[in-house]
Design a protein around this motif. Structure first.
Motif, PDB file in Angstrom:
ATOM      1  N   LYS A   1      42.119   0.208  41.215  1.00  0.00           N
ATOM      2  CA  LYS A   1      43.028   1.324  40.932  1.00  0.00           C
ATOM      3  C   LYS A   1      42.271   2.483  40.328  1.00  0.00           C
ATOM      4  O   LYS A   1      42.483   3.651  40.686  1.00  0.00           O
ATOM      5  N   ASN A   2      41.402   2.125  39.430  1.00  0.00           N
ATOM      6  CA  ASN A   2      40.629   3.194  38.801  1.00  0.00           C
ATOM      7  C   ASN A   2      39.784   3.920  39.821  1.00  0.00           C
ATOM      8  O   ASN A   2      39.633   5.141  39.773  1.00  0.00           O
ATOM      9  N   LYS A   3      39.248   3.148  40.736  1.00  0.00           N
ATOM     10  CA  LYS A   3      38.415   3.803  41.751  1.00  0.00           C
ATOM     11  C   LYS A   3      39.231   4.766  42.586  1.00  0.00           C
ATOM     12  O   LYS A   3      38.788   5.879  42.899  1.00  0.00           O
TER      13      LYS A   3
ATOM     14  N   ASN B   1      39.910   7.729  40.725  1.00  0.00           N
ATOM     15  CA  ASN B   1      38.656   8.460  40.643  1.00  0.00           C
ATOM     16  C   ASN B   1      38.423   9.290  41.898  1.00  0.00           C
ATOM     17  O   ASN B   1      38.060  10.464  41.851  1.00  0.00           O
TER      18      ASN B   1
END
Lengths: 109, 586
Positions: B544-546, B549
Motif C-alpha cells: 500500500k505504501n508503495k 508512493n
C-alpha cells in the motif's frame, strides 16, 4: 513536657514537625536548627561507635526522663521507614506516626 | 392532590407535594391509619395525642415511623409541634404530610422550620426493622438513584459503621443482622437507602428476592455509579450472595463475636489473594518483600499515600515484608478502597493476621491446588459476580496483573522476543514478571501461553492483535484434549467480552497439572504461524505504501513540469522587459 517534636533529614530539612500550639512555630523551628548543631557536635566527637540512639539522645537536654519517649519516636520512625511506599526524603505522612507523636505530646505536656 | 395546610398547621403556607411525595405520603398515612385499627401502641410522650378516627393516623405507628427516620427525639418533638398535630391533638393528613416533609428536611440537614418544606426535598427515609410492609417506607423512588449500586460489602460496611456508633439495637430484631436495625445514621451517608432494602431481603422470605431484584435491576443498570458497572451485577445475584452471606455470617457468628463487616474476606476473595500471593512468592509460609509488594500494589493505581497507609495497616509486625495473612489484608483493603470505601482508622479485627490464619486454613500449595481451584470456580457460579465486580472494579487495576506490558508493549520486537523466550519456559517460573501476568479473578491461567498473550492483547499494535487471537485460537484447538487450554483463552476473551467469562469458567479444567511439556511443544508451531501472518500483514502494508508512493511521485513530476514551464515563461518575460527598458530610459 514535649512541646515540639521534629524529625530532621540528613540534608537538614524537616521531615516532620509538630508542636503544641502554645508557642509560635517559628521559634521552635529555630530551636530545632540550633539543636542540630549540638547533634553535629556530638557526632563528631563520638566516632562511629554504635547505634546512635542512646548516645545521641543523651546528648540533649533532659536526657533520662525522656528516654522512653525518644525510643518510642525512634521505633515509630523505623516503622515508617519500613514502609516500602515511603520515599526517604518525603515528609512523613504516616497516620500511625502522627497519632503516636500526638499521644506522646499529650501524655507528657 | 394538594393539601392546603392552612387549617391544621396554623399559619402554614399551602403544602405542595410532588407526585412521588404524594404517593409516598398517602401510602404512609394509610399505613399508619390502618395500623391504628389494630390497636394503638403506647404513644411515646412526644407523639401526638391519639384520636382513633379513621381519618387520622394513630400515634403508635406514627411514632414508630418517626423514630424510624432516625432523627433525634428533639427533632421529632419539634416536628410534631410544627406540623400542628399537638395543637389539634391528632395526626390528620395535613399534619402528617407536613411532618413527613419536615422529616425529609431534617434528614437533608435543613433546620426544622415551615420554610424548609417550601423547597424541593428528597423523600424522607425510614429504616424499619419489623415487617416487610413497613420496610417499604424506604421509598423505591430513592432506590433509583445511583446509591443503589452497592455490592454486599457496602451494606456490611453500613452495619460496621453503625456498630461503631451505637449500642447494638439487635434487641429490636434478633433475627436480623445489624443491617436491619440501624441506629441513627447521618443523612448524607449514602448507603442508607439500600441497606434497609437489603435488610428486607435478609429478613423477608426468599420469594421476596426475585421481585425487588427484577424491579431494581432495570433501574439500577442504566446508572453509572462511581463503583462502575459491576454494581449492577452483584445486585442481580444478590440473592445467591445473600444466601451465601447469611450462611457465612452464621458461620462467622459461630466462630467469633465480630459483627458483619465489609472487612471480612470471603472464600473467593481469599482464594484469589492466595493465588496472587503465590504468584509473587511460591512459598506460602514466607514473606513478600517490601519492594515486590510495592510494585504489585502500585499497579492498583491507588495513590502512594493511600498505599502507604494501607501498608501501615496491614504490616502488623512492621518488618517491611508481608506474610500471607498480611498480604491478604492489604489486598482486601486495596480492593475495598477501589470500591470506594474509606480506609479504616485501624486494622479491622477480621483482617488481623491471627484472625485470618485461624479463619482460613492454608491451601495446599501444589499443582493440585490449581485443579481444585479451577473445579471450585467452575462449580461455583454465584460468587463469580462478586469476583467480576471485584475484577471489573479492579479493572483499572487491570494493569495489576500485567506489569510489564507497558514496558514491552511499545516495542514489537521486544514483544516478539519475550514471547519467544517466555513460551518455552517452565510453568514453575514465578518471577516477578510472571506474577503480574495473572489476570483478574477467578481464572488462574497457566503460565506460559496466556500470560504472554494477555500481555500482548493489551497493546494496540496490529500484529500483536493478530497474534493474540490466533494464539488463543491455536492454544485452545491445539490443546483440546488438554483441558487446561481453556484458561489460556480466558484472559484474552475477558478483555474483549467479559460476559463470556462465566461460560469459560464452566468448562472444566481438570488436567491442569503438568502442563509444561505440552506447552513447550505447542507454542513453537504457533509462533511460526504467527510470524508468517505477521509477515503478510507487513507485506500488505508495504504494498500500500508503495502504491501511495507511486501516486505521489507522479504528481510530483507533473508539478515539476509545470514549474519548469512557468520558469521559462518568466525568463522570457524578463528578457522582454530588459530589452524594452533601455529604450525607455533613453
Amino acid at each position: 513536657m514535649a512541646v515540639c517534636i521534629a524529625v530532621i533529614a540528613k540534608e537538614n530539612y524537616p521531615l516532620y514537625i509538630r508542636s503544641t500550639p502554645m508557642e509560635s512555630e517559628l521559634k521552635f523551628h529555630y530551636m530545632v536548627h540550633t539543636s542540630l548543631d549540638v547533634v553535629d557536635e556530638k557526632i563528631s566527637t563520638m566516632g562511629k561507635a554504635l547505634v546512635d540512639q542512646r548516645e545521641l539522645y543523651l546528648g540533649l537536654l533532659y536526657p533520662t526522663e525522656d528516654y522512653k519517649m525518644f525510643r518510642k519516636l525512634h521505633n515509630s520512625y523505623t516503622d515508617v521507614m519500613c514502609n516500602p511506599f515511603y520515599n526517604p526524603g518525603d515528609r512523613i505522612q504516616s497516620r500511625a506516626f502522627d497519632s503516636m507523636v500526638t499521644s506522646m505530646m499529650i501524655q507528657v505536656c | 392532590m394538594e393539601t392546603a395546610a392552612g387549617g391544621g398547621c396554623g399559619s402554614g403556607p399551602p403544602l405542595l407535594l410532588s407526585e412521588g411525595e404524594q404517593q409516598c405520603y398517602s401510602e404512609l398515612f394509610a399505613r399508619c391509619a390502618g395500623a391504628a385499627s389494630g390497636g394503638a401502641g403506647p404513644g411515646p410522650p412526644e407523639a401526638a395525642r391519639v384520636s382513633l378516627g379513621a381519618a387520622t393516623a394513630a400515634a403508635g405507628p406514627v411514632a414508630d415511623l418517626f423514630r424510624a427516620s432516625q432523627l433525634p427525639a428533639e427533632t421529632l418533638h419539634q416536628i410534631t409541634e410544627l406540623c400542628g398535630a399537638k395543637r389539634v391533638g391528632y395526626f390528620g393528613p395535613t399534619q402528617f404530610y407536613v411532618a413527613l416533609k419536615l422529616i425529609a428536611a431534617a434528614q437533608s440537614g435543613l433546620p426544622v422550620r415551615i420554610e424548609s418544606i417550601k423547597c424541593e426535598l428528597p423523600l424522607p427515609r425510614f429504616m424499619m426493622s419489623k415487617n416487610d410492609g413497613e420496610i417499604r417506607f424506604g421509598n423505591p423512588a430513592e432506590l433509583h438513584g445511583t446509591k443503589v449500586q452497592i455490592p454486599y460489602l457496602t451494606t456490611e460496611k453500613n452495619s460496621f459503621k453503625r456498630m461503631d456508633d451505637e449500642d447494638k439495637q439487635e434487641a429490636q430484631s434478633p433475627t436480623m443482622s445489624p443491617l436491619a436495625s440501624p441506629p441513627s445514621s447521618p443523612p448524607p451517608y449514602q448507603r442508607v437507602p439500600l441497606s434497609h432494602g437489603y435488610s428486607k431481603l435478609r429478613s423477608g422470605t426468599e420469594q421476596m428476592h426475585p421481585a425487588p431484584y427484577e424491579a431494581r435491576q432495570p433501574l439500577v443498570q442504566p446508572e453509572g455509579p462511581s463503583s462502575g458497572g459491576p454494581g449492577a451485577k452483584p445486585l442481580r445475584h444478590q440473592a445467591s450472595l445473600i444466601r451465601s452471606f447469611s450462611v457465612e455470617r452464621e458461620l462467622q457468628d459461630n466462630n467469633s463475636n465480630y459483627p458483619d463487616e465489609p472487612w471480612r474476606i470471603t472464600e473467593e476473595q481469599r482464594e484469589y489473594y492466595v493465588n496472587q500471593f503465590r504468584s509473587l512468592q511460591p512459598d506460602p509460609s514466607s514473606f513478600i518483600s517490601g519492594s515486590v509488594a510495592k510494585n504489585f500494589f502500585t499497579k492498583s493505581k491507588l495513590s502512594i499515600p493511600e498505599l502507604s497507609y494501607i501498608w501501615e495497616l496491614s504490616d502488623a509486625d512492621c518488618d517491611g515484608a508481608l506474610t500471607l495473612p498480611e498480604f491478604c489484608a492489604a489486598f482486601h483493603l486495596i480492593v475495598a478502597r477501589k470500591n470506594g470505601y474509606p480506609l479504616p482508622e485501624g486494622l479491622p479485627p477480621t483482617l488481623q493476621p491471627e484472625y485470618l490464619q485461624a479463619a482460613f486454613p492454608k491451601p495446599k500449595w501444589d499443582c493440585a491446588l490449581f485443579e481444585s481451584y479451577s473445579e471450585s470456580m467452575s462449580a461455583n457460579q454465584q460468587p463469580r459476580d462478586l469476583n467480576r465486580m471485584e475484577k471489573t472494579s479492579v479493572k483499572d487495576v487491570a494493569d495489576f496483573p500485567v506489569p510489564t506490558q507497558d514496558v514491552t508493549g511499545d516495542d514489537k520486537q521486544a514483544l516478539k522476543n519475550t514471547i519467544n523466550e517466555a513460551l518455552p519456559k517452565d510453568v514453575s517460573e514465578d518471577s516477578a514478571t510472571k506474577s503480574g501476568l495473572l489476570p483478574p479473578p477467578p481464572a488462574l491461567p497457566p503460565r506460559p501461553c496466556p500470560s504472554q498473550s494477555e500481555q500482548v492483547s493489551e497493546t494496540e499494535l496490529l500484529p500483536q492483535l493478530n497474534r493474540v487471537p490466533s494464539q488463543a485460537a491455536e492454544c485452545s484447538p491445539a490443546k483440546k484434549d488438554v483441558s487446561y487450554s481453556q484458561p489460556p483463552s480466558k484472559p484474552i476473551r475477558r478483555k474483549f467480552r467479559p460476559e463470556n467469562q462465566s461460560t469459560e469458567n464452566q468448562e472444566p479444567s481438570t488436567a491442569a497439572g503438568g502442563p509444561t511439556s505440552v506447552a513447550t511443544v505447542k507454542p513453537h508451531p504457533t509462533v511460526q504461524k504467527q510470524s508468517s501472518k505477521q509477515k503478510k500483514a507487513i507485506q500488505t502494508a508495504i504494498r500500500k505504501n508503495k502504491e501511495a508512493n507511486a501516486v505521489l511521485a507522479r504528481l510530483n513530476s507533473e508539478l515539476q513540469q509545470q514549474l519548469k514551464e512557468v520558469h521559462q515563461e518568466r525568463i522570457a518575460l524578463e528578457n522582454q522587459l530588459e530589452q524594452l527598458r533601455p529604450v525607455t530610459v533613453l
